[in-house]
Design a protein around this motif. Structure first.
Motif, mmCIF file in Angstrom:
data_model
loop_
_atom_site.group_PDB
_atom_site.id
_atom_site.type_symbol
_atom_site.label_atom_id
_atom_site.label_comp_id
_atom_site.label_asym_id
_atom_site.label_seq_id
_atom_site.Cartn_x
_atom_site.Cartn_y
_atom_site.Cartn_z
ATOM 1 N N VAL A 24 0.711 0.366 -3.154
ATOM 2 C CA VAL A 24 -0.430 -0.548 -3.066
ATOM 3 C C VAL A 24 -1.519 -0.097 -4.024
ATOM 4 C CG1 VAL A 24 -2.292 -1.341 -1.563
ATOM 5 C CG2 VAL A 24 0.065 -1.336 -0.731
ATOM 6 N N LEU A 28 -3.166 -2.076 -7.127
ATOM 7 C CA LEU A 28 -4.604 -2.190 -7.366
ATOM 8 C C LEU A 28 -4.948 -1.684 -8.768
ATOM 9 C CD1 LEU A 28 -5.918 -1.075 -3.865
ATOM 10 C CD2 LEU A 28 -6.127 -3.352 -4.871
ATOM 11 N N LEU A 49 -0.711 -8.021 -7.976
ATOM 12 C CA LEU A 49 -0.749 -8.687 -6.669
ATOM 13 C C LEU A 49 0.632 -8.693 -6.025
ATOM 14 C CD1 LEU A 49 -3.134 -11.534 -7.780
ATOM 15 C CD2 LEU A 49 -3.560 -10.018 -5.842
ATOM 16 N N ILE A 52 1.422 -5.335 -4.504
ATOM 17 C CA ILE A 52 0.745 -5.118 -3.221
ATOM 18 C C ILE A 52 1.466 -5.847 -2.090
ATOM 19 C CG2 ILE A 52 -1.392 -5.515 -1.936
ATOM 20 C CD1 ILE A 52 -2.902 -5.152 -4.569
ATOM 21 N N ILE A 53 1.706 -7.161 -2.269
ATOM 22 C CA ILE A 53 2.286 -7.894 -1.132
ATOM 23 C C ILE A 53 3.712 -7.456 -0.834
ATOM 24 C CG2 ILE A 53 0.798 -9.918 -1.277
ATOM 25 C CD1 ILE A 53 2.989 -11.407 -2.643
ATOM 26 N N LEU A 56 3.301 -4.184 1.451
ATOM 27 C CA LEU A 56 2.700 -4.235 2.777
ATOM 28 C C LEU A 56 3.851 -4.453 3.754
ATOM 29 C CD1 LEU A 56 -0.427 -6.399 1.953
ATOM 30 C CD2 LEU A 56 -0.342 -3.946 2.414
#
Ligand code: NA
Ligand code: NA
Ligand code: NA
Lengths: 380, 86, 380, 380, 86, 86
Positions: A24, A28, A49, A52-53, A56
């Motif tokens: 993550v 960023l 992006l 990151i997703i 998660l």
């Protein structure tokens, strides 16, 4: 109260491990580079992006469950990955359609010998390919996907990786875009090392005017020639040339505009986020990733060197010398590499104006990499 | 470094074909573009030649006209130079 | 002459029953409201058209036949319903991407306490959920889909219904949009009943300026936080935040424009007509429909009440009082509910200027409903 | 060195046969007509490109391999052909949505009797249908697909061919577009032959103003009426009318713009290239192709004659005579046929101004052909 | 009203978790936004403080300068006030 | 020409239904459009009628007003013609 424990167990917090946290942060980081450093924002922002997703826990956005089991289980980027890349591989060709509709082949037509520089800069592909084989860590298909990073061309890297080594796709694509965003750091030292001040100061005549007839002839001629020899390069080459003909014909402005705007934008949104989602922690936290990172750098460096050296070599026989700085633009990384050739030239002598000339090897490099990708697909 | 013979052979073939094809195709393309430039230039060159010829012809007829005018002028001593259009 | 009787039998006229006629009139009614009353035209016009074509006998536009049998048998909106909603559910996330690219989170950043009002307005969801359970007519999954009508958010309603109760999707979605188009009738009486003239006349300071850094930080922070806790809200929340980051970053204007224009428009055309096609006569002519209609109204009313009452409650402890009228905007129904807060405020005192403040709970309500939808999906 | 022979064997050059070369030249010919003669460039340019890439050996761009075997084997236009045409047939309806959003039905509303001319011009469909049956070469489904060429409407031809005779789709579509691009050569001789100078000089009163209410009522009324009688025409008629209502309602400008621009452009790019890819050498080098070419010409001619003759017939009973030249516009070929009516009229008498009047039968012909296509689908 | 025990229990849990999560998340988000506002304000505040300090310093040096000027002026009785720039 | 009876029959039915449907539908559409034109014209015509009536009424009251004015004028012999507004 099993629901409460169920709910807590189904939350991401209880399923978070430190590697996902690192990923993550990596996502960023890409976003930061894109937004604050303006480094390839159209790729690195959605890729960040996506990273990151995908990391998660339990978000499932990149999941694809085939068949009837997929009911309400697949995530949107899993679906895009499956149909757009790993199964049909139709997203990179759509991007190439848009690139074709945005590309001006005039510099190549005005100065066709720059095509050779675009060929020479593919050297990096083969060096990295052998490097990958030499490590003994990769199958030959994976080595080809790693080598193609040296093509410095995102959609080609994605297309070939999806064909030959889909498990590496996220890594090869992200590394390719990262180095493309970094050519301003990678290329100049090599360019200065391999050329003399005198060479860098060679002033080239402005490129000649190119007629409409030539611009109209190039796409079908190039398309037919290349696909006849390497049919497997068709998905990239034919779309590039179709897009370019939409543009140059002037009779279908609606199609040219749509191909170079809405269509390529929609494809970019989904493709780039999806590429980002392929960077899951388990794939990245692997010794291989570091190796690929190193090989990618070697590939970019060798491509740069290949272009520069061929330019110097050609100068030995050419009457009208060319500035060898345009050779490094053959790696593609459109249009940054061409801009770098220009800037380094200007540093040597403000009368050196290379932008137009460097666009020649720059777009030739796109064609060259697509041809090499087609050869890899044919033989592997 | 764990190379087996077969892998080396396959890698070499791939490299050879890859480089040969990339250079070969781009060299042929280069030649074709030069040909295209030459071929698409034919009408323009022909037009240019025609224009040169036409201009030469025009110049010749202008010369004749001028000569005639001059002759007329010389005869009459009262005319003005007519500006001939090309 | 069997062909002639075949043809007559295959015509819609001979297969028309009175319920289909009523549904066609309902479709025309939605179109009338959209065109002449300007009520949610982007939803009710295509929904009305969808209702009509789904109820013309044998048109087959909403048919989906799976597998090889589907050859030339499925209709375009059947295909969209299957892949866009009931199987992959990827259309609502695409709409959320566009909404994100159109949303300005500044009001939330300037006045974060309005987030609480967006949470309180979710009360309507749970009241309607219990109401649906109490009737004994619905499964718990259906009750959740009915409850979510109270979220006053179309794509969230469609997304959750497609997951948990696809057979109700047409009805829940149409009811949600209908009440959203009617908030100007539903909310004001409740707002006047539950607030005093003095409260409605509270003047709030204009919201503070919000820095670019804050706008850039909000989407990733919110996305990571919410998805970590409720991973199943990712399809909505991540797309909303990705779209918003495209917008706020300023470095990918092409992607932001495409997400908020062409992409969302294309998705809207297909999604809304498809939602309309789910309103077939056999589903609508059912006692359940009337019950859902009533529960939806209860949901909107209770959401409004929830927002208003929490605002009054917060005023008991806050030094700087807020105008409780902004509480009702927490139900979402973006941006109508916020405008109503503003208008009712202006009626009380022309110096009361609530539009900017009411946008806070308004967008918070979108997030709140998506979170609740994620919780429902996790547990059902 | 088996790889080298493999590579040579996998190249297109070693697999080229003369028929493919001819087809590539045909493709180049279409491109020439599109670019230099401006003949239907939006169709013939992408079609020409599709013809070329489909006939370059082993390029595989038009291949579709169903099921799991399709992994990385299908080409992008093969996928579009399968899902967009042969299996779901959803691309022609999308084009019709865009056409609807671009069409102005005012001429039909101002002068409804021109609808009859649009019906009469469908004569060509049935003449070509019988001609195809008479040759004994075609199944009755194929005869219908050949007949529909006379509808002079591309998406309708593609839609019906995909349903009834997908193997002929490329040929019927390309012939339809080619004759549409050639109406300026096909129609004028027949128009002059069948009308007297006096008839061609009839001046018509300018069409009346049409109210917004009428424009709003036409689409739903026509849609409901036609689909009730011929449900199988719904995919074309409903989309046409939905698009038109988006346009005329004025309340959903975003949807109307997207339907008539980006959406139709994207669909056109993929549909037209894909149609071109269906012209493979083995299908075209066949006696049938010549027969279809001849039948298509007959169809266009008979449609023209049908419209002209009905106009003359109606003049026998009408008090206010119409100029029979507008009859030929009933074949569709929007908007070229209407322009030709206008030009021939102007040749006879410069006060004859037919453009507005001829658009009536022109758009009526679109509806008429879609109805006939629906009848064919119902019965075959 | 046909409730069974299990349904009530499930409904209650759902309601409890739903409301708790919605409020909990939005409260945490509220806190984070306040923190973000405070954190992104740091550079601005530091700059502001620095500016204040700089201004103070400038004012001080201006005062000193003025004092010097005044002294010089007092000494010479023939100088003009120099306007110091910040 | 290799026709079999069945094919001819099927072709004929298709042609008959096809032409009949196309003409039938477009004729009905024609009639509906005429009706639509008439129906949507009703408010306009009613408004026009109302306007005519209103104008007639206005004209009548104007006449009366004029008459009154004339009478007043005749009585006073000192007024100016007032221009009445419709
Ligand atoms: Na390259
Ligand atoms: Na909400
Ligand atoms: Na037609």
């Amino acid at each position: 109260m099993t629901e409460i424990t169920d709910f807590l167990n189904s939350s991401g917090l209880t399923n978070l491990d430190w590697r996902a946290v690192v990923m993550v942060l990596v996502g960023l980081g890409f976003m930061y580079l894109a937004i604050s450093r303006d480094m390839e924002p159209y790729e690195l922002l959605p890729i960040g992006l996506g990273v990151i997703i995908a990391n998660l826990p339990l978000a499932g956005m990149a999941l694809f469950v085939p068949g009837e089991m997929g009911h309400q289980e697949s995530g949107i980027f899993g679906v895009v990955f499956h149909y757009g890349l790993s199964f049909w591989n139709i997203l990179p060709p759509i991007i190439f359609l848009g690139i074709g509709a945005m590309t001006d082949f005039s510099p190549v037509i005005a100065n066709p010998r720059t095509l050779l520089l675009g060929a020479a800069a593919q050297l990096g592909i083969f060096v990295a390919f052998w490097g990958a084989l030499a490590t003994g860590l990769f199958e030959i298909q994976e080595a080809a996907a790693i080598g193609i990073i040296g093509g410095a061309d995102g959609p080609t890297t994605i297309f070939l990786s999806a064909k030959l080594a889909p498990e590496l796709l996220g890594i090869t694509a992200v590394i390719a875009y990262s180095y493309m965003a970094s050519v301003a750091f990678i290329q100049p030292p090599l360019m200065k090392l391999l050329t003399t001040e005198k060479e860098r100061s060679i002033v080239m005549r402005p490129p000649r005017e190119v007629s409409r007839a030539e611009k109209l002839l190039l796409p079908p001629v190039a398309m037919i020639l290349i696909i006849l020899v390497v049919p497997r390069s068709a998905p990239l080459i034919s779309m590039l040339m179709i897009g370019n003909l939409f543009r140059e014909s002037g009779v279908v402005p609606r199609l040219a505009n749509t191909a170079s705007n809405e269509l390529v934008n929609i494809a970019t949104i989904f493709l780039m986020i999806t590429v980002g989602t392929q960077l899951s922690a388990e794939r990245v936290f692997d010794a291989e990733t570091i190796v690929i990172l190193a090989l990618g750098l070697v590939a970019f460096a060798c491509g740069t060197v290949g272009g520069l050296l061929l330019a110097k070599l050609m100068n030995l026989v050419l009457r009208e010398k060319m500035n060898p700085l345009i050779g490094s633009a053959g790696v593609s990384a459109v249009p940054m590499a061409a801009r770098i050739s220009h800037h380094i030239g200007q540093e040597s002598d403000p009368r050196v104006y290379l932008l137009g000339h460097a666009m020649g090897p720059n777009v030739a490099g796109v064609i060259g990499s697509a041809v090499v990708a087609g050869v890899f697909i044919s033989l592997l | 470094m764990t190379f087996d013979q077969e892998l080396i052979r396959q890698g070499l073939t791939l490299t050879a074909i890859g480089i040969a094809t990339a250079f070969g195709l781009l060299i042929v393309m280069m030649v074709l573009i030069y040909l295209m430039g030459w071929a698409t230039g034919i009408p323009a060159r022909r037009a240019a030649r025609a224009r040169v010829a036409a201009e030469a012809a025009a110049a010749e007829s202008r010369d004749r006209a001028l000569a005639a005018v001059a002759a007329v002028a010389a005869l009459s001593r009262s005319g003005e130079h007519a500006e001939p259009t090309t």
